[in-house]
Scaffold this motif. Structure first.
Motif, mmCIF file in Angstrom:
data_model
loop_
_atom_site.group_PDB
_atom_site.id
_atom_site.type_symbol
_atom_site.label_atom_id
_atom_site.label_comp_id
_atom_site.label_asym_id
_atom_site.label_seq_id
_atom_site.Cartn_x
_atom_site.Cartn_y
_atom_site.Cartn_z
ATOM 1 N N PHE A 1 1.694 12.444 4.450
ATOM 2 C CA PHE A 1 2.993 11.157 4.893
ATOM 3 C C PHE A 1 2.854 10.293 3.639
ATOM 4 O O PHE A 1 3.743 10.053 3.075
ATOM 5 C CB PHE A 1 2.887 10.484 6.245
ATOM 6 C CG PHE A 1 3.909 9.454 6.313
ATOM 7 C CD1 PHE A 1 4.925 10.027 6.672
ATOM 8 C CD2 PHE A 1 3.701 8.320 6.139
ATOM 9 C CE1 PHE A 1 6.254 8.873 6.880
ATOM 10 C CE2 PHE A 1 4.494 7.313 6.240
ATOM 11 C CZ PHE A 1 5.982 7.330 6.570
ATOM 12 N N ASP A 2 1.564 9.887 3.394
ATOM 13 C CA ASP A 2 1.515 8.853 2.429
ATOM 14 C C ASP A 2 1.866 9.441 0.894
ATOM 15 O O ASP A 2 2.514 8.649 0.097
ATOM 16 C CB ASP A 2 0.059 8.257 2.448
ATOM 17 C CG ASP A 2 -0.178 7.166 1.274
ATOM 18 O OD1 ASP A 2 0.783 6.432 0.919
ATOM 19 O OD2 ASP A 2 -1.325 6.961 0.808
ATOM 20 N N HIS A 3 1.335 10.549 0.605
ATOM 21 C CA HIS A 3 1.488 11.229 -0.683
ATOM 22 C C HIS A 3 3.197 11.464 -0.794
ATOM 23 O O HIS A 3 3.679 11.203 -1.712
ATOM 24 C CB HIS A 3 0.969 12.336 -0.961
ATOM 25 C CG HIS A 3 -0.713 12.369 -0.939
ATOM 26 N ND1 HIS A 3 -1.158 11.470 -1.850
ATOM 27 C CD2 HIS A 3 -1.718 12.658 -0.225
ATOM 28 C CE1 HIS A 3 -2.636 11.271 -1.862
ATOM 29 N NE2 HIS A 3 -2.662 12.153 -0.952
ATOM 30 N N SER A 4 3.730 11.942 0.258
ATOM 31 C CA SER A 4 5.161 12.134 0.548
ATOM 32 C C SER A 4 6.048 10.825 0.021
ATOM 33 O O SER A 4 6.709 10.935 -0.639
ATOM 34 C CB SER A 4 5.845 12.607 1.687
ATOM 35 O OG SER A 4 5.090 13.909 2.150
ATOM 36 N N ILE A 5 5.655 9.774 0.768
ATOM 37 C CA ILE A 5 6.362 8.339 0.559
ATOM 38 C C ILE A 5 6.193 8.010 -0.706
ATOM 39 O O ILE A 5 7.137 7.396 -1.366
ATOM 40 C CB ILE A 5 5.849 7.486 1.637
ATOM 41 C CG1 ILE A 5 6.500 7.856 3.002
ATOM 42 C CG2 ILE A 5 6.601 6.123 1.316
ATOM 43 C CD1 ILE A 5 7.957 8.198 3.160
ATOM 44 N N ARG A 6 4.963 8.180 -1.477
ATOM 45 C CA ARG A 6 4.659 7.576 -2.708
ATOM 46 C C ARG A 6 5.454 8.432 -3.772
ATOM 47 O O ARG A 6 6.098 7.854 -4.701
ATOM 48 C CB ARG A 6 3.439 7.817 -3.048
ATOM 49 C CG ARG A 6 2.283 6.779 -2.204
ATOM 50 C CD ARG A 6 1.081 7.204 -2.330
ATOM 51 N NE ARG A 6 0.207 6.917 -3.568
ATOM 52 C CZ ARG A 6 -1.061 7.355 -3.916
ATOM 53 N NH1 ARG A 6 -1.672 7.689 -2.997
ATOM 54 N NH2 ARG A 6 -1.382 7.262 -5.020
ATOM 55 N N VAL B 1 4.387 -0.107 5.755
ATOM 56 C CA VAL B 1 3.379 -0.222 6.687
ATOM 57 C C VAL B 1 2.662 1.144 7.271
ATOM 58 O O VAL B 1 1.447 1.217 7.377
ATOM 59 C CB VAL B 1 3.901 -0.922 7.919
ATOM 60 C CG1 VAL B 1 3.018 -0.894 9.080
ATOM 61 C CG2 VAL B 1 4.415 -2.430 7.494
ATOM 62 N N LEU B 2 3.711 2.018 7.422
ATOM 63 C CA LEU B 2 3.147 3.291 7.781
ATOM 64 C C LEU B 2 2.064 3.987 6.753
ATOM 65 O O LEU B 2 1.122 4.697 7.056
ATOM 66 C CB LEU B 2 4.383 4.227 8.249
ATOM 67 C CG LEU B 2 5.075 3.759 9.421
ATOM 68 C CD1 LEU B 2 6.301 5.009 9.573
ATOM 69 C CD2 LEU B 2 4.152 3.897 10.554
ATOM 70 N N SER B 3 2.511 3.841 5.407
ATOM 71 C CA SER B 3 1.835 4.649 4.477
ATOM 72 C C SER B 3 0.418 3.965 4.514
ATOM 73 O O SER B 3 -0.589 4.512 4.185
ATOM 74 C CB SER B 3 2.545 4.320 2.994
ATOM 75 O OG SER B 3 3.597 5.193 3.083
ATOM 76 N N ALA B 4 0.343 2.417 4.609
ATOM 77 C CA ALA B 4 -0.727 1.900 4.333
ATOM 78 C C ALA B 4 -1.559 2.117 5.461
ATOM 79 O O ALA B 4 -2.934 2.118 5.497
ATOM 80 C CB ALA B 4 -0.492 0.112 4.274
ATOM 81 N N THR B 5 -1.210 2.240 6.767
ATOM 82 C CA THR B 5 -2.067 2.585 7.922
ATOM 83 C C THR B 5 -2.359 4.007 7.980
ATOM 84 O O THR B 5 -3.150 4.440 8.731
ATOM 85 C CB THR B 5 -1.287 2.499 9.251
ATOM 86 O OG1 THR B 5 -0.209 3.158 9.142
ATOM 87 C CG2 THR B 5 -1.083 0.858 9.267
ATOM 88 N N ARG B 6 -1.929 4.895 6.901
ATOM 89 C CA ARG B 6 -2.346 6.469 6.845
ATOM 90 C C ARG B 6 -2.512 6.675 5.442
ATOM 91 O O ARG B 6 -1.989 7.440 4.750
ATOM 92 C CB ARG B 6 -1.245 7.268 7.343
ATOM 93 C CG ARG B 6 -0.958 7.149 8.843
ATOM 94 C CD ARG B 6 0.085 7.662 9.175
ATOM 95 N NE ARG B 6 0.587 7.864 10.807
ATOM 96 C CZ ARG B 6 1.310 6.766 11.332
ATOM 97 N NH1 ARG B 6 1.761 5.824 10.828
ATOM 98 N NH2 ARG B 6 1.496 6.894 12.685
#
Length: 336
Positions: free
Chosen positions: A128-133, A118-123
């Protein structure tokens, strides 16, 4: 709904029969003779021949299969060639251990993977999104046995924070009431028993949950991005709803419905894929039991454990369909 359940349950029987035929055939292609494995390399030809006759290994494969099917009809999975105990009793004794870490791993994966997605999709496209991916890709790509060995080395050997293997400390004694270590430890009232059981679960649960959490996080992110671009979400925003309401009340609820399939099927795969994890951590579940059976050429145990895994997988798939019907009225109408 009831008619759908009956139809789906009956449709499982041909699949189960096909699995039984395939497993029965493949097991007998495993190199080696069970009689030689049980007696050891020093056994004489007469001893081997006598044991093969005792275990009914000299009978034609068709007759062996027929006797096995007759036993299944009466709830008999056969007798272990190694221990001489009924296979069903051996499996039921170890099933709670496998279910314990599998259920705990699924819960941990849901708690970790869903918020991350959810956090990755909203950002999107943020740091943060690149790190999570990157972390998700690592979790999906890393083999379970490698992660298990790394965690054992770091947290058990170097830091000494967690036990390296087993299900309970050797100095803790609890009665096996339910077969679930945490519940039995809590029922025993033994000081430190629950803590010992939980600590022993941390590493194997982490290994099992890592892949599912990474997969679930990536899946939730992708479905959330698609959902946030839908017309009804833009309409909700135009009505003046807050960002939190739009994300969690509308988008997340729709995105979690397809995720049920991922969680359900991965849970079923986790039960069968726990062989390596249970073996590495000396966890006394069905996976380790099956590994030892393969090593000992214990045909009845291999067949029985595989049959149980297949049945659990199909029942989990059925439960996923029923959950779809409960959560989505459109699916429920199609089932009626």
């Amino acid at each position: 709904m009831l008619a759908f359940f009956v139809r789906r349950f009956l449709s499982l029987l041909p699949t189960l029969a096909l699995v039984l035929v395939i497993v029965f055939s493949l097991v007998r292609l495993i190199p080696g003779d069970p009689a030689v494995t049980l007696l050891g390399p020093g056994a004489t030809d007469n001893q081997i021949a006598a044991l093969r006759l005792q275990l009914n290994l000299d009978a034609p494969a068709v007759m062996q299969f027929w006797h096995y099917v007759i036993g299944l009809v009466h709830g008999d999975l056969g007798v272990s060639l190694k221990s001489g105990q009924p296979v069903l009793n051996e499996i039921m004794l170890r099933l709670p251990a496998t279910l314990e870490i599998a259920v705990a791993a699924v819960l941990a994966a849901i708690v970790i993977g869903t918020p991350i997605g959810v956090l990755s999709a909203t950002r999107p496209n943020s740091g943060f999104d690149h790190s999570i991916r990157i972390l998700s890709l690592t979790g999906v790509s890393m083999p379970a046995f490698l992660l298990a060995l790394v965690l054992q080395l770091i947290f058990a050997t170097w830091l000494g924070w967690l036990p390296v293997s087993g299900r309970m400390s050797s100095y803790v004694f609890v009665d096996h009431v339910t077969g679930f270590a945490v519940i039995d430890a809590w029922l025993s009232g033994e000081p430190g028993a629950v803590r010992s059981a939980l600590l022993h679960m941390v590493l194997p649960v982490t290994v099992l949950a890592a892949f599912l959490a990474a997969t679930l996080g990536r899946f939730v992110r992708a479905t959330m991005l698609e959902t946030l671009a839908e017309d009804y979400v833009r309409t909700a925003r135009a009505k003046g709803l807050t960002r939190r309401e739009v994300v969690y009340r509308h988008a997340l609820r729709t995105s979690l419905l397809p995720a049920i399939t991922v969680v359900g099927l991965k849970f079923a795969e986790m039960l069968g894929g726990a062989i390596l994890t249970e073996t590495i951590f000396s966890w006394p579940g069905i996976g380790r039991f099956m590994f030892e059976a393969i090593r000992n050429r214990d045909y009845p145990v291999i067949q029985g454990a595989t049959l149980v895994f297949a049945l659990l997988f199909m029942l989990t798939s059925l439960m996923v369909d029923l959950m779809y019907a409960l959560l989505d009225p459109r699916v429920r109408r199609k089932m009626n």
